[in-house]
Enzyme design. Structure first.
Site, PDB file in Angstrom:
ATOM      1  N   LYS A  49       0.769  -6.724   2.259  1.00  0.00           N
ATOM      2  CA  LYS A  49      -0.037  -5.653   2.818  1.00  0.00           C
ATOM      3  C   LYS A  49      -1.337  -5.881   3.570  1.00  0.00           C
ATOM      4  O   LYS A  49      -1.653  -5.447   4.760  1.00  0.00           O
ATOM      5  CB  LYS A  49      -0.392  -4.734   1.382  1.00  0.00           C
ATOM      6  CG  LYS A  49       0.957  -4.075   0.972  1.00  0.00           C
ATOM      7  CD  LYS A  49       0.420  -3.416  -0.352  1.00  0.00           C
ATOM      8  CE  LYS A  49       1.576  -2.841  -1.236  1.00  0.00           C
ATOM      9  NZ  LYS A  49       1.081  -2.559  -2.430  1.00  0.00           N
TER      10      LYS A  49
ATOM     11  N   GLY B 110       0.496   3.420  -0.279  1.00  0.00           N
ATOM     12  CA  GLY B 110       0.982   4.710  -0.983  1.00  0.00           C
ATOM     13  C   GLY B 110       0.563   5.781  -0.023  1.00  0.00           C
ATOM     14  O   GLY B 110       0.514   5.799   1.120  1.00  0.00           O
TER      15      GLY B 110
END
Ligand code: NAP
Ligand code: NAP
Lengths: 444, 444
Positions: free
Chosen positions: A200, A129
């Site tokens: 990720k 993020g």
């Protein structure tokens, strides 16, 4: 010069991006015009004002519109996201995305296309993020020989584990709280099984180690099997549970030839309370990067949510506009994802790394919780099984007894996982043993 | 294309830079040739091999040599570093420096010159060593409205405070250990008085808030007055001592007109043990950045030392080479230091911030330790003084008595510093009071 942006998606993140662009924090962003916004439904109430003629359900048109310079993909999911990104690239557009699922699976295809079209594909928001991690990995930290990237990169599971730890509640109870607060989806599998973290770490590892990482080469274990009991015992020994995503180069034993290997995996891990990642709680994320001669840095902060994710998306947009303003003729090789390109292009040899090591071949300490009948000799029998497979123990403790059952908790020294698994299989066969509800790796 | 580097200085950091370049971690760095290295003494033994004809004491020649593309200044000190940087810029060279002292004082002059010459001056290594902070502040995080930057950005003082905390020793004892380990210089003033941290927060603040910060506008208090006693009492209340460098925008009271203000300062601070900066120990550094809509990120790691600092210098070199390879005609506006340029150039209004607020006008909680005679009524007398100046107290405790003396430790609520100072002046006049050895700010 005005840069016209085509925004695909006006959901959580897309709305956040528009909010930033309507009140930009940097003068260069005033050069941005949101030319078109693609959504599924034109009737949905929106939190931001978009002139109706710019809102469209025709996403194909946006990515081929000659007026659009930069496409920001914030749809989520694999299709049509992948096809639209590829089409945007084909039409010579710069691309920004927050879509880890697409990049982890189709990164090679996408970055190959981008290199041919001489455009950049930026994706800072796809991992962790609001935390700057992809740009630092490519720029400030890139002079190093990177050795390891360890991340807490899924906020949902970190929230669940933090709740279980703080409140002493079960996985199911903590999951329900996460769902009630909007941190977990109705079907939480992608998060709790570790698949999102695997997406990720695939991206982080390709960047850090400069080679393509296939999603299927990543062994992945989720957090469903962690119980409040395990968390409590671990804590008594000074450990906390985290879902870690790990990518590290693992030199082969001196005896064996061949390239070094990239050890990449996702699993729950007991970390000492003093570890720099142990204090990352709630929905926060953190990434630890270790390199030579750098040592270790840890980057932490909000790993998801409208504001932080939009901040990263618009950070990429700013980076891209700054680059375009310099009159550059080709993409900056430190933006986007050049490592997935054929290495010969840059005149460099491909890194000598074999990707993915079966867990059985790795070494770790293990935490094991055995349920057994409360009989004399059971600790000895269990200890013997470990000894039979050269698993040396740091500690073996009988914890508490209820209904004639004993809980025996073991901490091993560093051992090969295959040896530990063989010992566990033997222990399961012991007549006194009722089950092995807890088996987790300990890293330091 | 080969990029020829002129290296000024071959000391701790310069040697580290050569070591990385002789075994580069990124293919682009193979395009670097160390054309010349400037030192003070040609006879000193060196840890790295430099062809003798490339080692020189004529630094002026390096910065004007038409063969040199990029000058890396690693001399330290103000002169000749400043003049050589300016001369290198005049000769059209790109510049990289780790010299926070020069940049904090002559940044405006240097970046003005760089803008005119259309070259970049990069300085990632000048703040927080190996931690990527300047590039993220300019790129990934830059879409935000930045609100606060808090840093532990001096490793020497953080080591001393950590030693005092862990070992219960005095400032002098901890300083001696730091000196013995090479973490503190023989004259430790620049570190322990907070001047080095002030240089660095000046740089961080100019970048984060986009305006020049004069070094003299930064109130600065060091750590000499912290005693082992204060650290122990603070700990009992759940606080730890850190030397914080702070830069944050401080909105004026709604009543008063005028621009917001930039609150910038360096002083010892009591932080709650749960604060993200509280766990940064030893020589490590950390920077917390708060922005809207980002929230908070914390970047931490080794703040000094050969490897981490050289890693940042060569990271800048890589960034620069990547940029130069794109065929860009002008410097990238997100590299180096455009905020110090006249704002009109970018078409932006100058930010409405008044830099520097006198400490007396700020608000904080305060920790106060008073030495007084152990007599009835002394707590009441002290409490009354605080009350006279509207300083409301969270806690007032009589700690221990020795030789008829009492130690009274006070924690205030959030109050204006001027009010607290007036109360302290009045307390000093009380006949029962022998002294006020501890007075520190508490932040959360
Ligand atoms: N949310 C986070 O905290 C977060 C954090 C990091 C990364 N991300 C990533 O960011 C991306 C976007 O996430 P999000 O949370 O913003 O998703 P979201 O709230 O579900 O929004 C998705 C948006 O895309 C539109 N859309 C979806 N499929 C479409 C289709 N086939 N045709 C046209 N429009 C379509 C939707 O249109 P309608 O509005 O008309 O339904 C909606 O506006 C995902 O890749 C996600 O993984 C999200
Ligand atoms: N050391 C760290 O951990 C660290 C961390 C962050 C930033 N920095 C910054 O990095 C810079 C370099 O620090 P350092 O620790 O590497 O310094 P250092 O070890 O003292 O090295 C200084 C080098 O510069 C040369 N030099 C100094 N003055 C000179 C002059 N007038 N003419 C010619 N050569 C001269 C010296 O030459 P001789 O070798 O011949 O004496 C030496 O090679 C400083 O700005 C410092 O603030 C250092």
């Amino acid at each position: 010069m005005v840069y016209r942006v085509g925004l695909l998606g006006l959901g959580t993140v897309g709305t956040g991006v528009v909010q930033i662009l309507q009140r930009p924090g940097h003068p260069l962003l005033r050069a941005v015009d949101i030319g078109a916004v693609g959504v599924r439904s034109l009737d949905k109430p929106r939190e931001v004002q978009i002139p109706p003629e710019r809102l469209t359900t025709d996403l194909e048109r946006i990515v081929s519109d000659p007026e659009i310079d930069i496409v920001i993909e914030l749809l989520g999911g694999l299709e049509p996201a992948r096809s639209l990104i590829l089409k945007a690239i084909d039409h010579g557009k710069q691309v920004i995305t927050a879509n880890k699922a697409v990049i982890a699976r189709y990164g090679a295809e996408i970055f190959q296309a981008a290199a041919q079209a001489k455009v950049s594909v930026l994706l800072e928001a796809a991992v962790a993020g609001g935390i700057p991690i992809l740009q630092p990995l490519q720029q400030s930290l890139r002079a190093n020989h990177l050795q390891a990237v360890w991340g807490i990169i899924n906020g949902t599971t970190n929230f669940i584990l933090s709740q279980m730890t703080q409140e002493g509640i079960s996985f199911e109870e903590a999951l329900a709280i996460a769902q009630a607060r909007g941190y977990a989806e109705a079907d939480p599998s992608a998060d709790v099984e570790g698949w999102d973290a695997a997406d990720k770490i695939a991206i982080l590892a390709s960047l850090a180690f400069g080679l393509p990482v296939e999603r299927e080469h990543i062994p992945c274990e989720g957090i469903r099997d962690i119980s409040a009991t395990d968390i409590r015992y671990a804590r008594e020994w000074g450990f906390t549970f985290k879902l870690l995503a790990i990518a590290q180069s693992s030199p082969r034993a001196a005896s064996s030839a061949g390239p070094s290997r990239l050890d990449i995996r996702v699993h729950p891990t007991l970390l000492p309370l003093t570890h720099p990642l142990a204090s990352i709680n709630g929905v926060d994320n953190a990434v630890l990067v270790q390199g030579d001669p750098l040592g270790q840095v840890v980057l932490s902060g909000p790993g998801a949510g409208r504001g932080p994710t939009a901040s990263a998306v618009v950070g990429d947009l700013l980076t891209l506009i700054a680059h375009l303003q310099t009159g550059a003729q080709v993409p900056n090789p430190l933006l986007g994802f050049p490592p997935l390109l054929p290495f010969s292009a840059g005149g460099a040899e491909p890194p000598q790394l074999q990707v993915g090591i079966p867990l059985a071949e790795l070494e770790a300490e293990f935490y094991v919780r055995v349920l057994a009948q409360d009989q004399p000799g059971v600790i000895g029998a269990i200890g013997t099984c470990f000894g039979n497979h050269r698993v040396s123990l740091e500690s073996i403790t009988q914890k508490e007894c209820h209904r004639e059952q004993a809980e025996i908790v073991i901490l091993t020294h560093t051992v090969r996982e295959a040896d530990c698994q063989r010992a566990i299989a033997e222990i399961r066969q012991l007549p006194q043993v009722a089950g092995i509800p807890g088996l987790f790796r300990v890293l330091r």
